[in-house]
Design a protein around this motif. Structure first.
Motif, PDB file in Angstrom:
ATOM      1  N   TRP A 112       0.914  -1.130   0.071  1.00  0.00           N
ATOM      2  CA  TRP A 112      -0.109   0.027   0.047  1.00  0.00           C
ATOM      3  C   TRP A 112       0.984   1.145  -0.004  1.00  0.00           C
ATOM      4  N   MET A 113       0.341   2.479  -0.566  1.00  0.00           N
ATOM      5  CA  MET A 113       0.895   3.594  -0.585  1.00  0.00           C
ATOM      6  C   MET A 113       0.303   4.856  -0.116  1.00  0.00           C
ATOM      7  N   LEU A 114       0.882   5.786   0.712  1.00  0.00           N
ATOM      8  CA  LEU A 114       0.232   6.863   0.927  1.00  0.00           C
ATOM      9  C   LEU A 114       0.889   8.294   0.372  1.00  0.00           C
ATOM     10  N   TYR A 115       0.201   9.165  -0.120  1.00  0.00           N
ATOM     11  CA  TYR A 115       0.935  10.389  -0.457  1.00  0.00           C
ATOM     12  C   TYR A 115       0.120  11.604   0.020  1.00  0.00           C
ATOM     13  N   LEU A 116       0.931  12.306   0.533  1.00  0.00           N
ATOM     14  CA  LEU A 116       0.359  13.559   1.314  1.00  0.00           C
ATOM     15  C   LEU A 116       0.960  14.718   0.739  1.00  0.00           C
ATOM     16  N   GLN A 117       0.080  15.755   0.328  1.00  0.00           N
ATOM     17  CA  GLN A 117       0.528  16.984  -0.010  1.00  0.00           C
ATOM     18  C   GLN A 117       0.225  18.057   1.233  1.00  0.00           C
ATOM     19  N   PRO A 118       1.298  18.411   2.082  1.00  0.00           N
ATOM     20  CA  PRO A 118       0.975  19.138   3.424  1.00  0.00           C
ATOM     21  C   PRO A 118       0.632  20.614   3.070  1.00  0.00           C
ATOM     22  N   LYS A 119       0.399  21.294   2.024  1.00  0.00           N
ATOM     23  CA  LYS A 119       0.428  22.597   1.611  1.00  0.00           C
ATOM     24  C   LYS A 119      -0.685  23.285   2.164  1.00  0.00           C
ATOM     25  N   GLN A 120      -2.077  22.463   2.379  1.00  0.00           N
ATOM     26  CA  GLN A 120      -2.974  23.069   3.029  1.00  0.00           C
ATOM     27  C   GLN A 120      -2.751  23.112   4.606  1.00  0.00           C
ATOM     28  N   LEU A 121      -2.293  21.921   5.054  1.00  0.00           N
ATOM     29  CA  LEU A 121      -2.075  21.880   6.508  1.00  0.00           C
ATOM     30  C   LEU A 121      -1.034  22.903   7.080  1.00  0.00           C
ATOM     31  N   ALA A 122       0.032  23.316   6.057  1.00  0.00           N
ATOM     32  CA  ALA A 122       1.120  24.273   6.429  1.00  0.00           C
ATOM     33  C   ALA A 122       0.281  25.715   6.469  1.00  0.00           C
ATOM     34  N   GLN A 123      -0.793  25.977   5.440  1.00  0.00           N
ATOM     35  CA  GLN A 123      -1.412  27.021   5.355  1.00  0.00           C
ATOM     36  C   GLN A 123      -2.536  27.392   6.489  1.00  0.00           C
ATOM     37  N   LYS A 124      -2.991  26.355   7.105  1.00  0.00           N
ATOM     38  CA  LYS A 124      -3.864  26.285   8.300  1.00  0.00           C
ATOM     39  C   LYS A 124      -2.883  26.891   9.566  1.00  0.00           C
ATOM     40  N   LEU A 125      -1.527  26.352   9.787  1.00  0.00           N
ATOM     41  CA  LEU A 125      -0.806  26.690  10.803  1.00  0.00           C
ATOM     42  C   LEU A 125      -0.280  28.383  10.493  1.00  0.00           C
ATOM     43  N   VAL A 126      -0.062  28.604   9.312  1.00  0.00           N
ATOM     44  CA  VAL A 126       0.013  30.114   9.150  1.00  0.00           C
ATOM     45  C   VAL A 126      -1.168  31.048   9.480  1.00  0.00           C
ATOM     46  N   ASN A 127      -2.027  30.553   9.340  1.00  0.00           N
ATOM     47  CA  ASN A 127      -3.317  31.480   9.482  1.00  0.00           C
ATOM     48  C   ASN A 127      -3.674  31.365  10.982  1.00  0.00           C
ATOM     49  N   LEU A 128      -3.365  30.283  11.684  1.00  0.00           N
ATOM     50  CA  LEU A 128      -3.673  30.310  13.194  1.00  0.00           C
ATOM     51  C   LEU A 128      -2.881  31.115  13.933  1.00  0.00           C
ATOM     52  N   ARG A 129      -1.385  31.028  13.474  1.00  0.00           N
ATOM     53  CA  ARG A 129      -0.432  31.816  14.126  1.00  0.00           C
ATOM     54  C   ARG A 129      -0.676  33.529  13.763  1.00  0.00           C
ATOM     55  N   ALA A 130      -0.876  33.749  12.546  1.00  0.00           N
ATOM     56  CA  ALA A 130      -1.586  35.077  12.259  1.00  0.00           C
ATOM     57  C   ALA A 130      -2.511  35.788  13.189  1.00  0.00           C
ATOM     58  N   GLU A 131      -3.435  34.845  13.397  1.00  0.00           N
ATOM     59  CA  GLU A 131      -4.980  35.087  14.060  1.00  0.00           C
ATOM     60  C   GLU A 131      -4.140  35.439  15.714  1.00  0.00           C
ATOM     61  N   SER A 132      -3.280  34.519  16.085  1.00  0.00           N
ATOM     62  CA  SER A 132      -3.021  34.742  17.602  1.00  0.00           C
ATOM     63  C   SER A 132      -1.921  35.668  17.695  1.00  0.00           C
ATOM     64  N   GLY A 133      -1.491  36.179  16.709  1.00  0.00           N
ATOM     65  CA  GLY A 133      -0.402  37.288  16.870  1.00  0.00           C
ATOM     66  C   GLY A 133       1.121  36.802  16.942  1.00  0.00           C
ATOM     67  N   ARG A 134       1.099  35.374  16.494  1.00  0.00           N
ATOM     68  CA  ARG A 134       2.560  34.858  16.605  1.00  0.00           C
ATOM     69  C   ARG A 134       3.145  34.505  15.166  1.00  0.00           C
ATOM     70  N   ALA A 135       2.934  35.385  14.448  1.00  0.00           N
ATOM     71  CA  ALA A 135       3.507  35.018  13.000  1.00  0.00           C
ATOM     72  C   ALA A 135       4.961  35.065  12.830  1.00  0.00           C
ATOM     73  N   LEU A 136       5.484  34.140  12.264  1.00  0.00           N
ATOM     74  CA  LEU A 136       7.067  34.219  11.828  1.00  0.00           C
ATOM     75  C   LEU A 136       7.308  35.118  10.929  1.00  0.00           C
TER      76      LEU A 136
END
Length: 272
Positions: free
Chosen positions: A213-237
């Motif tokens: 079996w094989m799994l392929y993951l494109q984490p771009k969406q998850l990464a963008q969610k983290l960016v948005n969460l950090r921005a909303e909490s005022g902790r943007a990198l």
């Protein structure tokens, strides 16, 4: 003579280092697919599992004696066991599960069955009857699309649309997604599929040519969610700083039965 030598050299290299060819199933899912799981041959996996050291250890009399008491506490008829037996009877090949969104449960899935068509229909109908029996308030309707009959199970928050095309069972958690899948199966769409994505193709070159079996993951969406969460909490990198998940372009993982051994191969694509 030089052309012949070059051709023989290229052939030798190809034979020694075979590259995994993207699965033909990958042309049934959209190019922006964020998660793709492929199961080439369930029946072959079961036979290979029976040849592993781990299975032989499980079959040892001492291990069976140790497991006899906990196994006796299990119900004689369990849903998991029934599903396992159904999967075995269907002789599934090229099973897949995919989604292009982590925001909602929008999944497409399918498999090819190699048993008798009437037997496959009976198994699938038994699964649907189980859903109707367990999920109170679920309604069953149908819809026609092109030459296909779509069976729809729906409740307040859940929808399962499915159909059988030839020897393929196809399903989705949204009717429109199943229609798009049928367009790809029937060849009515020119929209790009996952097998045309550069990240996917690059990852597949790192995977073994044959896998359980094989799994392929494109984490771009998850990464963008983290960016948005950090921005909303005022902790943007700062713009030049990225977390590990933001730097990963794709991740692929495969499991291989290698005689008595089970091997796992993982590959993460990252810049630098």
């Amino acid at each position: 003579m030089l052309v012949v030598i070059a051709a023989l050299t290229a052939y030798y290299i190809t034979r020694q280092h075979p590259g995994a060819v993207p699965s033909t199933i990958a042309n049934l899912v959209p190019a922006d697919t964020a998660l793709f799981i492929h199961l080439p041959d369930a029946e072959k996996n079961r036979d290979a599992w029976h040849r592993t050291d781990l299975y032989q250890l499980y079959r040892e009399p001492a291990v069976q004696d140790f497991l006899e008491k906990p196994k006796s506490n299990l119900p004689e008829k369990s849903s998991a066991k029934e599903v396992w037996n159904d999967v075995a009877s269907l002789r599934i090949r090229n099973g897949f599960l995919a989604t292009n969104s982590f925001d909602s449960l929008r999944l497409i899935a399918g498999f090819e069955f190699r048993c008798d068509e009437k037997e496959a229909q009976a198994v699938i109908e038994r699964w649907k009857s189980g859903i109707l029996a367990k999920a109170a308030g679920t309604q069953r309707t149908s819809a026609d699309y092109e030459k296909h009959k779509i069976d729809i199970l729906s409740s307040g928050r859940f929808t399962l649309a499915s159909t059988i095309v030839g020897r393929q069972f196809l399903a989705a958690t949204a009717v429109e997604d199943l229609k798009v899948l049928l367009d790809r199966v029937d060849g009515r769409t020119k929209a790009l599929a996952l097998d045309s994505d550069e990240n996917f193709r690059a990852a597949m070159k790192q995977m073994p040519p044959e896998y359980a079996w094989m799994l392929y993951l494109q984490p771009k969406q998850l990464a963008q969610k983290l960016v948005n969460l950090r921005a909303e909490s005022g902790r943007a990198l700062p713009a030049e700083q990225k977390t590990l998940i933001e730097r990963i372009q794709s991740y692929a993982h495969a499991m291989v039965f290698d005689g008595p051994r089970i091997r796992d191969i993982g590959f993460a694509a990252m810049p630098q």
